[in-house]
Design an enzyme around this catalytic site. Structure first.
Site, mmCIF file in Angstrom:
data_model
loop_
_atom_site.group_PDB
_atom_site.id
_atom_site.type_symbol
_atom_site.label_atom_id
_atom_site.label_comp_id
_atom_site.label_asym_id
_atom_site.label_seq_id
_atom_site.Cartn_x
_atom_site.Cartn_y
_atom_site.Cartn_z
ATOM 1 C CD GLU A 172 42.698 15.996 25.508
ATOM 2 O OE1 GLU A 172 42.585 17.130 25.643
ATOM 3 O OE2 GLU A 172 43.494 15.281 25.848
ATOM 4 C CG LEU A 216 34.701 43.256 51.356
ATOM 5 C CD1 LEU A 216 33.542 44.446 51.548
ATOM 6 C CD2 LEU A 216 35.304 43.383 50.287
ATOM 7 C CB SER A 217 40.810 44.224 54.142
ATOM 8 O OG SER A 217 41.237 44.631 52.778
ATOM 9 N N GLY A 218 38.983 46.630 52.918
ATOM 10 C CA GLY A 218 39.342 47.965 52.271
ATOM 11 C C GLY A 218 40.315 48.127 51.216
ATOM 12 C CE LYS A 275 54.654 32.849 54.854
ATOM 13 N NZ LYS A 275 54.427 34.417 54.933
ATOM 14 C CE LYS A 282 46.571 14.946 24.081
ATOM 15 N NZ LYS A 282 46.291 15.669 25.107
ATOM 16 C CE LYS A 329 46.974 26.690 25.379
ATOM 17 N NZ LYS A 329 46.603 26.116 26.950
ATOM 18 C CB CYS A 341 44.716 18.369 23.060
ATOM 19 S SG CYS A 341 44.391 20.026 24.037
#
Lengths: 539, 539
Positions: free
Chosen positions: B42, B287-289, B508, B109, B177, B145
């Site tokens: 599509e 990388l924080s651990g 946020k 469609k 899916k 689709c």
């Protein structure tokens, strides 16, 4: 004779309980003012747009219980009201006519807008029937917002016997919209030979601002009553029947605002409602000595009062003494709290920490962004500690070309200027000073600079703002191609550079704070561009 | 006998020129592999979803010129292709059948999805006619689709004489899916008594990832061919005609991936395509651990290779030695560049600068946010200077309840884990380690902590993750009410707190980086909630 009260009211999205109480209270006021009918805006019960709250499973229960309460509380008054209604498993954008605890009629919106900021086909099924209610000798046809922008629904109401149209609206403001609405309804009234009473929502909801400005037009296309924009109030319209034709009597006509006044008030209301409806104590903003923050400070003071606005100047080596003086002068002028927090210690520490990683790399905009981001961290710390929302101040020209630092000057909860081009920012600043002194004249007259490098001016890296804004307007609002814009008389270099910057900056806009939409294409739900894309400008 | 090639290909949105070349190239390959027909997904020509690029005025010209080029370049091959087509001023989501430079048929469609992430009614008019093309003795019905998710279009094609359905798809992945699609098409095939060849797009596009996994099902509902997920390639389907019925021959069946493998590959492809299609040299991440950044680093290495991934550990006083050791150990394990940049100097300077404004205020999360934001500034400086995209690593549980710092750990261009709940993050980390050692075991086994205060653990301020995630799943994916979730067996306190946090954190999320959508309700275009709202949880 019918006295119809247009309830131009401000509702909070999703707060069905509070909106129900407000509807009842306004209904009572309308009654004491002798109204036969009170008309509330489209989806008054839920506020507009409720977005995916419309998918919540208890919506139907809540709406039905609120409608029962409203129609029981307001006897002897005709109530016309917008709400989402589920009928046989389908959701409709409905207008209901209630009287003496009975439902006299229900009209489902026919034309569901699904363009620009609107997503109504995501939620609603379209109605197909006209709805005409006989009330005290007059046959009233119901209509909802977009329906009047198409010829069919009003003609269907006329064919069903309507003598007068009542239109419920949640029509968001954009510059010039009121004139557009008036012209459109004048034409509809003349074509259908029906008078129309148009009640609009007022208030800010995230990026949208509804300007109210409800009005009534007679069958000859004359505006007979015009309510003021941006005011929450009840406005009466008197209707009499003459030889089976409904006639609207001449009533008060609020003066039309000029373009800058109209726009300025939209920004003030949009900001006030965002801050107040979200329960912030006030706002904090960085005052740089530049015009965007200066105008934003004036808008904030007009929206919230000086005691709820806190300004911070965060100078660095490149901040001119003029900027320091002007920021301080404006804070004094507006009567707002003002602090100076120099950023040099943090910036130098960042540079020292990063030095090993930056070895061998030349100086570039990274160092400028560091200054902006240090300021962003300070503003957010003040926001967190003091419970104030950060007001971010980037204008539409900057948002368009990405001339702003993500997580730097872009930090904030809301932006009053997000949809206002820079050239218009200047005009609005001058306009605001005609009301009372709010912005030092030098802030308006000096050449704009981000002051992130020595002797920097915006026009060093961008075309002059009148050129930039004209190109942007053709590209964004006008959807014109690169070739067409060049053909309109701009230099190919400028046009190519500007379009490239707009396309590349989509990722920044996606993380930008919301702000008041005031154009026909803002950068929120209005303009849905992919970030990842390879459309080659040209034809 | 017809040999039909499913072109499970990866296109770039908007890049019509490049997509045209790719279509021609794949068509030629299909021909050398003996294909009679090649089927593209599509809107292959524009990529999916093109969003508001569909409103650009030259779209029509570009599409027509590309179609001419394609159908002229591939003679002796039937080409079935999706593209947006303007007909009499209306735009359609079209599938065309081209052969020998001629258009043998066009299908618009019928069913335009306008829910979840889809906005097709914003752009397209629905088609109403079936399209059946006679080709080499077989009557092929076209379908796009969503059409197959409703019973009418396939029955209309059958009534128009179709012996075989060709379905063009841009069906985005979410967990489970593929099984859903297979079951659906098996049912459609049985109900219509028609075999179906289902060609799906593959690749990442902003928040969406398309998994490919094209397949063919016969009229008895048996899957006869199953292409692998996430692979870009041509997959043949052999069709023969037996007594006027089209039959699909048994062909290769790619093994079904288990749930974690399927999900992990979606995240890898989504990240790889975002980075590569947007032209980034690579990524940088903190990388924080902790487990989120550890899993993100593994995904980044699998998506881009170790040489394109740069890790930075930014310790503060509350960073444990365990975290420092684990981050370093993982970087070594993955073979990625690793730097340590302590943040204490900047954090202390921010605190000193803010001290006068903070006088009289108690310590609160402001100080924690300062640490996160200082890290954000460092990451963005590295990004700016080195041309690397910041990979942000907050999981769906965090995004839901706002347990993340805006402009702090939320900085970044893209987030592989945005739609993955924390409990699933643990499962994926363990899964990834079954392939090769990528994440230190201690990172998986220790209790999660943001390490922004002494001895802090996530579960000090949130319910345990299995409880949190279960509540979130009911509220977000399930759209269940507060009362229903309490009734399902969770404590009222937990449920109320979690829902309140989800609702309050909308602001946020609105400024969060995009990330791969892998659920039935991600936090992008999928869930359109107002920020300003007063919906009271309850029933």
């Amino acid at each position: 004779m019918l006295r119809i009260m247009m309830a131009q009211a401000n509702f909070k999205v999703g707060d069905i309980d509070a909106n129900t109480q407000k509807i009842i209270e306004l209904g009572r006021q309308a009654q004491t003012q002798g109204a036969d009918i009170v008309v509330f805006p489209e989806l008054a019960l839920t506020g507009y747009p409720p977005e995916d709250l419309l998918l919540r499973p208890s919506l139907h229960l809540r709406v039905e219980s609120a409608l029962a309460q409203i129609s029981q509380s307001l006897k002897d008054l005709g109530i016309i009201l917008g709400y989402p209604a589920q009928r046989e498993g389908k959701l409709y954008n409905m207008a209901g006519f209630f009287y003496q605890g009975q439902t006299l009629g229900e009209y489902a919106k026919h034309c569901l807008p699904n363009h620009q900021v609107f997503d109504e086909k995501r939620y609603f099924h379209p109605g197909t029937q006209a709805c005409v209610v006989h009330f005290r000798g007059v046959r009233l046809g119901l209509s909802i917002c977009e329906d009047l922008w198409h010829p069919e629904p009003i003609m269907a109401a006329r064919d069903a016997g309507a003598q007068l149209m009542i239109s419920l609206n949640a029509s968001p403001f954009h510059m010039g919209k009121l004139a557009q609405r008036r012209a459109l309804l004048q034409e509809s009234a003349i074509n259908s030979q029906l008078p129309i009473i148009y009640t609009n929502l007022v208030g800010g909801q995230d990026e949208l601002v509804f300007d109210g400005a409800s009005f009534a037009v007679n069958a000859q296309g004359q505006i007979c009553v015009q309510a003021p924009a941006y005011q929450e109030n009840l406005y009466p319209v008197e209707v009499c029947l003459l030889e089976q034709e409904a006639c609207i009597q001449q009533g008060p006509q609020a003066p039309q605002l000029d373009a800058d006044a109209e726009l300025y008030q939209a920004l003030v209301l949009g900001l006030a409602d965002y801050v107040n409806k979200n329960g912030f104590q006030g706002v904090v903003l960085g005052l740089s000595g530049g015009i965007d923050s200066a105008l934003s400070a004036a808008i904030a003071v007009d929206a919230l009062g000086p005691e709820r606005v806190q300004a911070v100047m965060m100078p660095y080596h490149y901040t001119s003494s003029m900027s320091l003086q002007d920021a301080a002068a404006q804070a004094k002028m507006l009567g707002i709290d003002y602090q100076v927090l120099p950023i040099a210690p943090m910036v130098e520490n960042f540079m020292d920490t990063l030095a090993p990683c930056f070895a061998g790399h030349a100086k570039d905009t990274t160092e400028e962004n560091l200054q902006a981001r240090t300021r962003g961290v300070l503003l957010m710390a003040l926001s967190n500690k003091l419970g104030l929302m950060v007001l971010t101040t980037g204008n539409k020209s900057e948002m368009a070309v990405g001339y702003a630092t993500l997580y730097g000057d872009m930090v904030g909860g809301f932006n009053a200027l997000k949809d206002v081009y820079k050239t218009r920012v200047f005009a609005l600043a001058s306009y605001r000073n005609t009301l009372s002194p709010a912005i030092p004249e030098r802030v308006i007259s000096r050449p704009p600079s981000a002051e992130l490098a020595p002797d920097q001016k915006d026009e060093d890296s961008l075309p002059p703002y009148p050129v930039l804004d004209a190109i942007l307007h053709l590209y964004i609002e006008g959807d014109q191609s690169q070739d067409a814009i060049i053909h309109a008389g701009f230099t190919a270099d400028d046009v190519r550079r500007v379009i490239r910057l707009v396309d590349l900056s989509e990722y920044k806009r996606r993380q930008a704070a919301p702000g008041v939409r005031v154009s026909e294409r803002g950068f929120g739900r209005d303009r849905r561009y992919p970030i990842t894309q390879g459309w080659i400008p040209g034809v």
